[in-house]
Design an enzyme around this catalytic site. Structure first.
Site, PDB file in Angstrom:
ATOM      1  N   THR A 168       0.693  -1.071  -0.162  1.00 33.47           N
ATOM      2  CA  THR A 168      -0.052  -0.389  -0.003  1.00 33.47           C
ATOM      3  C   THR A 168       0.585   1.306   0.138  1.00 33.47           C
ATOM      4  O   THR A 168       0.661   2.109   0.661  1.00 33.47           O
ATOM      5  CB  THR A 168      -1.480  -0.369   1.450  1.00 33.47           C
ATOM      6  OG1 THR A 168      -0.101   0.006   2.232  1.00 33.47           O
ATOM      7  CG2 THR A 168      -2.119  -0.993   1.030  1.00 33.47           C
ATOM      8  N   THR A 174       3.032  -6.859   4.440  1.00 32.99           N
ATOM      9  CA  THR A 174       4.372  -7.118   5.698  1.00 32.99           C
ATOM     10  C   THR A 174       4.102  -8.507   6.290  1.00 32.99           C
ATOM     11  O   THR A 174       5.096  -8.976   6.953  1.00 32.99           O
ATOM     12  CB  THR A 174       4.537  -6.396   6.791  1.00 32.99           C
ATOM     13  OG1 THR A 174       3.121  -5.813   7.497  1.00 32.99           O
ATOM     14  CG2 THR A 174       4.551  -4.349   6.154  1.00 32.99           C
ATOM     15  N   ASP A 175       3.092  -8.829   6.429  1.00 32.22           N
ATOM     16  CA  ASP A 175       3.196 -10.279   6.683  1.00 32.22           C
ATOM     17  C   ASP A 175       4.155 -11.587   6.548  1.00 32.22           C
ATOM     18  O   ASP A 175       5.528 -12.202   7.179  1.00 32.22           O
ATOM     19  CB  ASP A 175       1.771 -10.948   6.598  1.00 32.22           C
ATOM     20  CG  ASP A 175       0.866 -10.579   7.675  1.00 32.22           C
ATOM     21  OD1 ASP A 175       0.815  -9.760   8.462  1.00 32.22           O
ATOM     22  OD2 ASP A 175      -0.282 -11.464   7.312  1.00 32.22           O
ATOM     23  N   LYS A 235       9.547 -10.170  12.093  1.00 32.63           N
ATOM     24  CA  LYS A 235       8.559  -9.167  11.267  1.00 32.63           C
ATOM     25  C   LYS A 235       8.174  -9.474  13.048  1.00 32.63           C
ATOM     26  O   LYS A 235       7.354 -10.816  13.222  1.00 32.63           O
ATOM     27  CB  LYS A 235       7.580  -9.647  11.025  1.00 32.63           C
ATOM     28  CG  LYS A 235       6.060  -8.484  11.447  1.00 32.63           C
ATOM     29  CD  LYS A 235       4.912  -8.761  10.870  1.00 32.63           C
ATOM     30  CE  LYS A 235       3.586  -7.945  10.608  1.00 32.63           C
ATOM     31  NZ  LYS A 235       2.062  -8.211   9.896  1.00 32.63           N
TER      32      LYS A 235
END
Lengths: 411, 612
Positions: free
Chosen positions: A81, A157-158, A234
């Site tokens: 995004t 991001t996952d 992450k």
């Protein structure tokens, strides 16, 4: 019953007060109306009548000029995004992707470089596959060959860390290949997308010469950290500074708003490597997260797999009852690599009996490799090296910064 | 001023914090903290985001004239939701229930399905850059005329510490926003309606009390004027004055417009760089500025300096607009020479800019960028003066005048909060909402049923001790004792510097009970409560200030005293009562009700004087 469609002007008589508004959508049997005050309310369809059907207005054309004297940066989009816009009519946040859209959403980018943009995918990152990693690697390689000063990949991001690791193994790059995303949606004025994008563009023009993730370093808008693609993880579901380097310090930082890049000594620098692409992957690989009481029968699911990474406990252990099954997988040709759920620290299967039994069964110690990185590396090694013994040996070698010889005491 | 003739129209928006256990979208408590208790700080930049048509909300754009860095204070009572680092929890059901209760009290219709929205606010008071708000019910009535348009449930914004620093303790406390239609026509009517709405809110017993927990925004316009929203009027007493002053301001702005039209004022020219003129000036502000721009306003002479509200001139409006660019303010020739600028310099300026006798020259001094921004803002505001009254959001200043904040927000500032699911309000929910008794009715009931004086009954009904009073009555304490203790005693103790907040409800009830049970005299109540506030355990406090003395013991004591002074009693008869009261009270150290002592003593004296 009247058929409503999104965008129709309606009059809503709910509560005895006729109010004009816009029909948005149906939700759980109710008509969602955006009143002219801006508020949405859900009411029965029978309360509303259409005043006027919606005819879409053409958004104004915006011509963006790029400064040809600036370095050429390539942006590959996978559905992140970096540039999205709110549809105030329906509230949907839509991902936009051409250079004009991006530069309009993040005007500061135009002072850092000129851009060539490619939309590869528009998917949520949990829907990534090894096949997409391969396409991504090819696209990155092509951009490097075509003369890009740096490549920026916008990514959800996952699973960004998986993709960064995959590209790290598949592409040897002389220029920075930067993964970037945002943790907070781009519609909000507080989104981290602008700062992350600007820092990633600055990192893409820097003296760096490897695959990296550039994301917020703290909860403040103070700087971004540059993480090595094979050492990043992450570590938080929602914080801006979710991405952290594990086991090594970050490769550097990009200050904000100055966008100054400071690289550490251990960062690979621009031009050190010749561009090279090795894009084969063996997809028949798995990752097992061990837990006490795990049924040995689970291992049966991996029969026929060519590689298996295990996230074991502590120094790299599983229940003794699983060792026989693991040995049998190895005997059938599977390469099994042990990593640790601790994430921090190094596997050592020589300290306790269980570990020694695992080694005896043929398990490979994964050093301080992260479990997910071990999985991706297995896919790449087994995809490119047909000889099993050599593949096993390579799993213990450092190929792309994924294994460190020393465990530093501050980290 | 004849407000009806002016065509005054006013509406109110009341914002009232709710006293819920948790915040609207997270599990944090709704408690305010001292700034020095903060456990962390962080900072962010906020940016206006584009709508689908490439528009940026005009109010948001105004806030973005220069990029600002906002610092936030975090506490051990705030979490990642306030930090804008975690998605919100579902809408707090307790807050929704209170909101529905209020909606029912006004006879409103609840929305079938409540949708939470994001309202763009980028002045830094919301970490996310938007405020979450949901429209819960529509259309209600105000007794005596007027309608309520909507009631919304919103999250409270962060509190400004100073400048661009905000404290997160207040962010997310639930509040209801009640919006009336523009149905009021005089300043007094606005004040009356605001008072009534506040009373209804407090009748729920579930709203926060104290300064800052209720704020009124007032929408005002006059005929030919424009809608102006005045934010954050906290004192009820000032409401009428704010309305009067805004009407005055709009009248003055319309008169200025007329004068400008008479003078054929119109076209504005580009700002002129006059930095060189002030090279040797004595004005420190002008001397240190990198760039000084002059804006010539044709026909504005004498009008920029004209007062439009107590303490405010048209120049103050120009200055407010200019400040959005980060400059400190403006100078204008209606007020010069002054501030170190000499008469000669003003003459030079007029000559250089070719300003005529009827023209006013405005100076802005700052960096090149900021000065250019400020000059264009001044010109923008001057153009508005030719039109009359601009639509604006304004903030209240001390005394009731107002200053410009930003344009009225457009519709482009609301979009759905996709992280919060809609909530359905079925008839099963709505029918079970209990409507509490209004405070006005409660006061009447206290007066009629409990025999309290009407004034006292009203005081207790409106006081924050209302619930404690009800509990005292239900536990058998007399209304007189309860009201006196809660209204007067506590206030007096507080005035004397006693930390009354340290006295728990339990202790107050227990002390009153001990009076009712005859274990302590009512005269001893202040002393006992004072000791408890100081940390003395309750029973010790009662024992110290009021050693228990039984009626039997008291009778014996009085008999003894009368007997010892039999001659005095015989001589004075009933007149001995006064002096002997003093002797007895000294013996019992105030621990016995004086009325009881007097009664027993009277009996004993009568017995002693009676001829055998």
């Amino acid at each position: 019953m009247t058929e409503f469609s999104s965008g129709d002007r309606v009059i809503c008589r709910y509560g005895g007060v006729p109010q004009e508004g816009t029909y948005i959508t149906e939700r759980d049997g109710k008509a969602v109306i955006k009143l002219d005050s801006g508020y949405n309310i859900g009411v029965s369809h029978s309360e509303c009548d259409i005043l006027e059907r919606w005819s879409p207005a053409v958004p104004p054309e915006v011509v963006i000029s790029q400064d040809e004297s600036l370095p050429l940066l390539s942006i590959l989009s996978t559905g992140g995004t970096i540039a999205s816009r709110i549809d105030y009519r329906t509230g949907a946040v839509t991902s936009q992707f051409d250079a004009a859209d991006i530069l309009r959403a993040i005007p500061g980018l135009s002072t850092i470089g000129r851009y060539r943009t490619t939309k590869l995918y528009t998917i949520l990152s949990e829907n990534m596959t090894p096949g997409i990693w391969q396409e991504l690697a090819r696209a990155v390689y092509n951009e490097i060959r075509a003369g890009a000063t740096g490549v920026i990949i916008t990514h959800g991001t996952d699973t960004m860390a998986y993709s960064a690791a995959a590209v790290s193994f598949m592409v040897e790059s002389p220029v920075p290949v930067i993964f970037v995303g945002s943790q907070r949606s781009a519609d909000r004025p507080s989104s981290d997308n602008v700062m992350n994008a600007l820092c990633s563009a600055s990192a893409a023009t820097s003296p760096l010469g490897e695959v990296a993730v550039v994301m917020h370093d703290s909860t403040s808008d103070d700087r971004c950290a540059v993480h090595r693609g094979t050492r990043v993880r992450k570590m938080h579901t929602s914080r801006r500074d979710a991405f952290q380097s594990i086991g090594i310090p970050p490769l550097g930082y990009v200050e904000y708003p100055s966008l100054d890049v400071k690289l550490s000594d251990h960062a690979v620098t621009r031009g050190e490597k010749e561009p090279q692409l090795s894009d084969s992957l063996e997809e028949k690989c798995g990752l097992v997260y061990f837990h006490p009481g795990m049924d040995a029968g689970i291992l049966e699911c991996y029969r026929g797999y060519r590689g298996l990474a295990i996230a074991g406990t502590g120094l790299g252990h599983v229940n003794t009852g699983l060792i026989e099954g693991i040995g049998s997988l190895i005997d059938e040709g599977c390469v099994v690599v042990m990593t640790s759920q601790c994430l921090h620290g190094r596997v050592c299967d020589r300290v306790y009996d269980t570990g020694r039994d695992l080694l005896r069964a043929g398990v490979v110690e994964g050093g301080d490799m992260l479990p997910e990185v071990a999985l991706v590396k297995l896919m790449w090694v087994l995809g490119n090296v047909p000889d099993r013994e050599r593949a096993t040996a390579m799993m213990e070698m450092n190929l792309a910064g994924e294994i460190n010889r020393r465990s530093l005491h501050e980290l | 001023m004849n407000y009806e003739a002016l065509g005054l129209k006013a509406g109110i928006e009341i914002h009232q914090q709710l006293n819920t256990r948790e915040k609207l979208f997270c599990g944090c408590p709704t408690t305010l903290r001292k700034f020095e208790e903060r456990t962390g700080e962080f900072y962010r930049y906020l940016r206006a985001t584009e709508s689908e048509m490439g528009e940026i909300d005009r109010a948001a754009k105004e806030e973005m004239k220069h990029l600002r860095r906002f610092t936030y204070y975090a506490y051990d009572t705030t979490c990642l939701v306030e930090n804008d680092e975690e998605p919100p929890s579902p809408l707090n059901p307790e807050a929704l229930e209170i909101c529905l209760t209020i909606a029912r009290m006004f006879g409103m219709t609840p929305v079938e399905q409540v949708h939470t929205m994001r309202k763009l606010v980028i002045d830094g008071s919301n970490t996310s850059g938007f405020q979450r708000t949901a429209l819960v019910a529509l259309r209600g009535d105000i007794p005596g005329g007027g309608t309520i348009e909507t009631i919304c449930l919103e999250e409270e914004a962060a509190q400004r510490v100073q400048d661009n620093i905000f404290s997160l303790d207040r962010l997310g406390i639930p509040l209801v926003e009640i919006t009336t239609s523009p149905c009021m026509h005089t300043p007094e009517e606005v004040a009356r309606v605001a008072g009534y709405l506040g009373m209804v809110l407090r009748s729920t017993g579930r709203v926060k009390r104290g300064l800052g927990t209720i704020r009124q925004d007032i929408n005002i316009s006059i005929r030919e004027g424009a809608r102006v929203e005045i934010k954050g009027v906290q004192e009820l007493d000032l409401i009428a004055e704010v309305v009067r002053r805004e009407a005055t301001r709009q009248v003055a702005l319309l008169e200025i417009r007329e004068t400008l039209r008479e003078r054929n004022a119109g076209l504005l020219e580009e700002p002129v760089d006059v930095t060189a003129l002030f090279k040797e000036t004595k004005s420190s502000i002008l001397k240190k500025a990198a760039c000084i721009l002059a804006v010539v306003l044709p026909g504005f002479a004498g009008l920029v300096g004209r007062e439009i509200q107590p303490g405010r001139r048209l120049g103050s409006e120009f200055s407010d607009y200019a400040k959005k660019c980060g400059v400190g303010g403006i100078f204008h020739t209606d007020e010069l020479p002054a501030y170190g600028v000499t008469g000669d310099e003003v003459e030079e300026l007029r000559k250089f800019t070719k300003a005529g006798h009827d023209d006013c020259v405005v100076l802005v001094a700052s960096s090149i960028e900021k000065a250019a921004c400020a000059a264009s803002q001044v010109m923008e505001r001057a153009r508005m003066a030719l039109e009359g009254v601009p639509e604006e959001t304004r903030r209240m200043l001390e005394g009731g005048s107002t200053a410009y904040m930003r344009p009225l927000p457009g519709a482009a500032r609301m979009y759905p909060e996709t992280d919060v699911l809609p909530v359905s309000i079925g008839s099963d929910t709505w029918e079970f909402i209990e409507v509490p008794e209004l405070l006005t009715e409660r006061a009447k009931r206290y007066s009629e049923e409990l025999g309290l004086d009407a004034g006292v009954a009203r005081q207790i009904a409106y006081s924050e001790h209302l619930q404690l009073f009800d509990r005292a009555i239900s536990e058998g304490i007399s209304p007189g004792l309860a009201s006196r203790t809660l209204l007067s005693t506590m206030k007096e103790l507080s005035r004397d510097g006693v930390p009354v907040e340290a006295i728990g409800d339990e202790a107050v009830i227990a002390v009153m009970k001990s009076v009712e049970e005859g274990r302590a005299a009512k005269e001893a109540v202040p002393g006992i409560l004072g000791s408890v506030a100081g940390g003395t355990p309750l029973e010790d406090a009662i024992a110290q200030c009021a050693p228990a003395i039984s009626t039997g013991d008291l009778e014996a004591l009085i008999q003894g005293i009368v007997k010892e002074r039999s001659l005095f009693v015989a001589e004075k008869g009933m007149a001995a009562l006064g002096p002997l009261m003093g002797v007895v009270m000294a013996e019992v150290r105030g621990s016995v009700d004086g009325k009881l002592v007097s009664e027993l003593l009277r009996k004993e004296i009568a017995k002693a004087c009676r001829p055998d």
